[in-house]
Design an enzyme around this catalytic site. Structure first.
Site, mmCIF file in Angstrom:
data_model
loop_
_atom_site.group_PDB
_atom_site.id
_atom_site.type_symbol
_atom_site.label_atom_id
_atom_site.label_comp_id
_atom_site.label_asym_id
_atom_site.label_seq_id
_atom_site.Cartn_x
_atom_site.Cartn_y
_atom_site.Cartn_z
ATOM 1 N N VAL A 45 0.996 0.494 6.986
ATOM 2 C CA VAL A 45 1.457 0.441 8.378
ATOM 3 C C VAL A 45 2.529 1.509 8.590
ATOM 4 O O VAL A 45 3.415 1.673 7.746
ATOM 5 C CB VAL A 45 2.044 -0.954 8.673
ATOM 6 C CG1 VAL A 45 2.512 -1.055 10.121
ATOM 7 C CG2 VAL A 45 1.025 -2.045 8.359
ATOM 8 N N ALA B 194 0.433 9.059 11.762
ATOM 9 C CA ALA B 194 -0.292 8.100 10.926
ATOM 10 C C ALA B 194 0.206 8.135 9.500
ATOM 11 O O ALA B 194 0.897 9.069 9.089
ATOM 12 C CB ALA B 194 -1.783 8.407 10.952
ATOM 13 N N ASN B 195 -0.147 7.121 8.740
ATOM 14 C CA ASN B 195 0.059 7.103 7.301
ATOM 15 C C ASN B 195 -1.218 7.571 6.624
ATOM 16 O O ASN B 195 -2.301 7.444 7.176
ATOM 17 C CB ASN B 195 0.355 5.676 6.839
ATOM 18 C CG ASN B 195 1.840 5.380 6.814
ATOM 19 O OD1 ASN B 195 2.657 6.193 7.215
ATOM 20 N ND2 ASN B 195 2.176 4.219 6.343
ATOM 21 N N ARG B 196 -1.073 8.041 5.390
ATOM 22 C CA ARG B 196 -2.213 8.477 4.616
ATOM 23 C C ARG B 196 -2.830 7.247 3.950
ATOM 24 O O ARG B 196 -2.220 6.663 3.064
ATOM 25 C CB ARG B 196 -1.713 9.442 3.551
ATOM 26 C CG ARG B 196 -2.670 10.479 3.122
ATOM 27 C CD ARG B 196 -2.063 11.339 2.041
ATOM 28 N NE ARG B 196 -1.242 12.434 2.527
ATOM 29 C CZ ARG B 196 -1.714 13.529 3.129
ATOM 30 N NH1 ARG B 196 -3.007 13.657 3.356
ATOM 31 N NH2 ARG B 196 -0.900 14.472 3.514
ATOM 32 N N SER B 197 -3.962 6.802 4.416
ATOM 33 C CA SER B 197 -4.617 5.651 3.802
ATOM 34 C C SER B 197 -6.097 5.694 4.120
ATOM 35 O O SER B 197 -6.493 5.864 5.265
ATOM 36 C CB SER B 197 -4.020 4.348 4.356
ATOM 37 O OG SER B 197 -4.834 3.247 3.995
#
Ligand code: C5P
Length: 223
Positions: free
Chosen positions: A96, A29-32
């Site tokens: 994304v 995942a991305n950090r968001s």
């Protein structure tokens, strides 16, 4: 029916990270946090827009007065966005994942004595913003975000063209500003017309100012 400068306007917003599965229990995942994207959706709704939020997995609540589609992966996010066309505007705030695993295992990958650590073969994800920016059914107004650690303006200008966006909201995430997951943001609005620097403010204030800018721009476009 809604009131406000964006009444009658349908606007798509993406928010949050995407999760790219490795197996049924693991993902990349991305950090968001989704804070900025959800705030943009809420601010547009406050101005009367019919907001369609497409959100990756986040820990925050759906904004009030907004229709929300929940997705996991980049490909699901792209499909959801495309199914919402046509729209007057689209704002791409989601972080994304640029890559996903080429295939995800149907069963949990087992750690067992003698089993080698798995290696992951990655492939590129679709660029959702670029797909919509160059789409036959392109919204009148397409806005992207860009988190950069260097050459913020030059990179944003390159992204405008490459992705077919009207605006790129660029922020510098290099220093200890706490932008990632934090409550404040300092952005520059990059467009063909030049660069506008906004002072540091809350993510809600960035969202409200951006919603006002979108309303201003859409006013000049009659349907
Ligand atoms: O290229 P970069 O990831 O920096 O671009 C950021 C912008 O593009 C954001 O608006 C983000 O939501 C969008 N994006 C996208 N699909 C991707 C990658 C980025 O919509 N696969």
């Amino acid at each position: 029916t809604r009131k406000g400068p964006l009444a009658g306007r349908k606007i798509i917003v993406t928010s949050g990270p995407t999760h790219e599965p490795i197996d049924p229990v693991r993902y990349i995942a991305n950090r968001s946090s989704g804070k900025q994207g959800h705030a943009v959706a809420a601010a547009l709704a406050k101005l009367g827009a019919d907001v369609r939020l497409v959100s990756g997995p986040v820990a925050i609540a759906d904004p009030a007065g907004v229709s929300v589609s929940h997705v996991e992966s980049a490909r699901e996010m792209r499909d959801a966005v495309e199914s919402l066309l046509p729209a007057d505007a689209a704002v791409f705030v989601a972080a994304v994942a640029d890559w996903r695993t080429e295939r995800s295992a149907a069963e949990k990958i087992k750690k067992a004595p003698g089993n080698a650590a798995p290696s992951l073969q990655m492939v590129e994800n679709p660029d959702i913003l670029a797909g919509i920016g160059h789409h036959a059914n392109r919204p009148y107004l397409v806005v992207g975000f860009a988190a950069e650690t260097q050459n913020v303006v030059a990179n944003a200008q390159a992204k405008l063209k490459k992705k077919g966006a009207d605006f790129i909201v660029a922020n510098d995430v290099s220093h200890e500003g706490g932008v990632m997951g934090g409550d404040r943001n300092r952005v520059r609005i990059v467009s063909a017309g030049g660069v506008e620097e906004w002072p540091e403010m809350s993510k809600e204030d960035v969202a409200e100012r951006l919603a006002a800018l979108i309303a201003e721009r859409l006013k000049t476009i009659t349907v």
